[in-house]
Design a protein around this motif. Structure first.
Motif, PDB file in Angstrom:
ATOM      1  N   ASP A   1       0.719  -0.797  -0.152  1.00 27.09           N
ATOM      2  CA  ASP A   1       0.079  -0.277  -0.027  1.00 27.09           C
ATOM      3  C   ASP A   1       0.987   0.887  -0.413  1.00 27.09           C
ATOM      4  O   ASP A   1       0.153   2.333   0.091  1.00 27.09           O
ATOM      5  N   GLU A   2       2.269   1.358  -0.279  1.00 30.52           N
ATOM      6  CA  GLU A   2       3.317   1.723   0.031  1.00 30.52           C
ATOM      7  C   GLU A   2       3.801   2.072  -1.522  1.00 30.52           C
ATOM      8  O   GLU A   2       4.214   1.626  -2.162  1.00 30.52           O
TER       9      GLU A   2
ATOM     10  N   ALA B   1      -2.545  -1.978  -4.311  1.00 32.34           N
ATOM     11  CA  ALA B   1      -2.338  -1.689  -3.097  1.00 32.34           C
ATOM     12  C   ALA B   1      -3.296  -2.618  -2.359  1.00 32.34           C
ATOM     13  O   ALA B   1      -2.474  -1.543  -0.926  1.00 32.34           O
ATOM     14  N   ASN B   2      -3.442  -3.425  -2.632  1.00 31.81           N
ATOM     15  CA  ASN B   2      -3.561  -4.086  -1.168  1.00 31.81           C
ATOM     16  C   ASN B   2      -4.004  -6.088  -2.010  1.00 31.81           C
ATOM     17  O   ASN B   2      -3.676  -5.976  -2.897  1.00 31.81           O
ATOM     18  N   ALA B   3      -4.053  -6.338  -1.042  1.00 30.92           N
ATOM     19  CA  ALA B   3      -4.527  -8.196  -1.491  1.00 30.92           C
ATOM     20  C   ALA B   3      -5.107  -8.301  -2.233  1.00 30.92           C
ATOM     21  O   ALA B   3      -5.948  -9.335  -2.915  1.00 30.92           O
ATOM     22  N   ILE B   4      -6.731  -7.384  -2.072  1.00 34.19           N
ATOM     23  CA  ILE B   4      -8.015  -7.468  -2.556  1.00 34.19           C
ATOM     24  C   ILE B   4      -7.633  -7.248  -4.454  1.00 34.19           C
ATOM     25  O   ILE B   4      -8.158  -8.414  -4.948  1.00 34.19           O
ATOM     26  N   GLU B   5      -7.093  -6.461  -4.085  1.00 31.81           N
ATOM     27  CA  GLU B   5      -6.396  -6.218  -5.940  1.00 31.81           C
ATOM     28  C   GLU B   5      -5.509  -7.661  -6.520  1.00 31.81           C
ATOM     29  O   GLU B   5      -6.436  -7.941  -7.623  1.00 31.81           O
TER      30      GLU B   5
ATOM     31  N   PRO C   1      -4.654  -2.495   3.747  1.00 35.41           N
ATOM     32  CA  PRO C   1      -6.188  -2.396   3.953  1.00 35.41           C
ATOM     33  C   PRO C   1      -6.395  -3.655   3.784  1.00 35.41           C
ATOM     34  O   PRO C   1      -5.948  -4.442   4.001  1.00 35.41           O
ATOM     35  N   HIS C   2      -8.049  -3.974   4.690  1.00 37.95           N
ATOM     36  CA  HIS C   2      -8.986  -4.920   4.705  1.00 37.95           C
ATOM     37  C   HIS C   2      -8.212  -6.223   5.594  1.00 37.95           C
ATOM     38  O   HIS C   2      -8.642  -6.931   5.972  1.00 37.95           O
ATOM     39  N   ILE C   3      -7.420  -7.267   4.401  1.00 38.66           N
ATOM     40  CA  ILE C   3      -6.803  -8.047   4.639  1.00 38.66           C
ATOM     41  C   ILE C   3      -4.635  -7.873   4.864  1.00 38.66           C
ATOM     42  O   ILE C   3      -4.351  -7.239   4.034  1.00 38.66           O
ATOM     43  N   THR C   4      -4.406  -8.498   5.825  1.00 39.89           N
ATOM     44  CA  THR C   4      -2.460  -8.522   5.953  1.00 39.89           C
ATOM     45  C   THR C   4      -2.145  -9.707   4.692  1.00 39.89           C
ATOM     46  O   THR C   4      -3.197 -10.874   4.829  1.00 39.89           O
TER      47      THR C   4
END
Length: 239
Positions: A9-10, A34-38, A58-61
């Motif tokens: 996310d950075e 930017a996150n695991a969902i993507e 964000p959302h999940i680690t």
């Protein structure tokens, strides 16, 4: 060419990984997330060989993300936190890099990945090249390095839960591996599974009795469910 995705996310962290990775011509970045969902949307689109994954997102680690994968590519965690290292390595990851990531430390992780890839490729191709070209060694990870063990030097394998002790003529090597995975790594023609906890080398067997196998200096039990394996070995020797 190895396909990889970067999850962080950075944006600066992604930029650093891409810069380090640009020194290795074998890799192609096919996704930046930017996150695991993507990342979950990218993985089904094609074969991904390696994921660089942050943990606190964000959302999940990152750890939760890897646990959710049914069939996971190789993973290198990139994080500013030491706290998750033990849990992360339990997921059989390639490496755990702490930010800020130096190029030297990054290169070490890449070399680990390449070694694992070569080992996996050799195992997957072993059936096709069995006879004259069959490997005469295995690679096992222990003490933060990969050990090349000649098959002829192995006396037997002993399972200790999530670990396996490789007993050779000269030493013992303890690796974090399931004995079922060891069965896939070694050629079936040279080794005999005699117990849920033991695989022995044909060449090391000196005698077989009722319920046991004798090696050079030790007697190992024959499990009830593996008696058929031993009978087949004995019948083969009498042919």
């Amino acid at each position: 060419m190895f396909k990889c995705i970067i999850i962080d996310d950075e944006p600066i962290a992604i930029k650093v990984i891409k810069k380090h990775l640009s020194a290795f011509t074998q890799f192609q970045v096919v996704g930046e997330c930017a996150n695991a969902i993507e990342a979950m949307g990218i993985l089904p689109q094609g074969n991904v060989d390696l994921i660089f994954c942050d943990i606190q997102m964000p959302h999940i680690t990152g750890v939760e993300f890897v646990k959710s994968l049914r069939s996971s590519p190789k993973i290198i965690f990139t994080t500013a936190y030491r706290d998750y290292a033990i849990e992360a390595f339990d997921l059989n990851i390639v490496d755990y890099l702490l930010k800020p990531i130096s190029f030297e430390r990054f290169a070490q992780a890449i070399n680990k990945f390449l070694e694992l890839s070569i080992s996996s490729e050799n195992v997957s191709n072993s059936a096709a090249v069995q006879d004259e070209t069959e490997k005469n060694y295995i690679l096992v990870k222990a003490d933060k390095k990969h050990h090349k063990i000649e098959l002829d030097s192995i006396l037997y394998f002993e399972s200790m839960g999530d670990y396996v002790i490789v007993h050779t003529k000269a030493k013992k090597i303890i690796t974090k591996e399931r004995i079922s995975n060891i069965c896939e790594m070694i050629p079936g023609s040279g080794f005999l599974r005699i117990h849920r906890s033991f695989i022995v080398s044909f060449k090391s067997v000196k005698a077989i009795g009722s319920g046991f196998v004798e090696l050079e200096s030790i007697r190992l039990p024959i499990g009830r469910n593996y008696k058929t394996n031993v009978d087949k070995y004995l019948n083969r020797g009498n042919q």
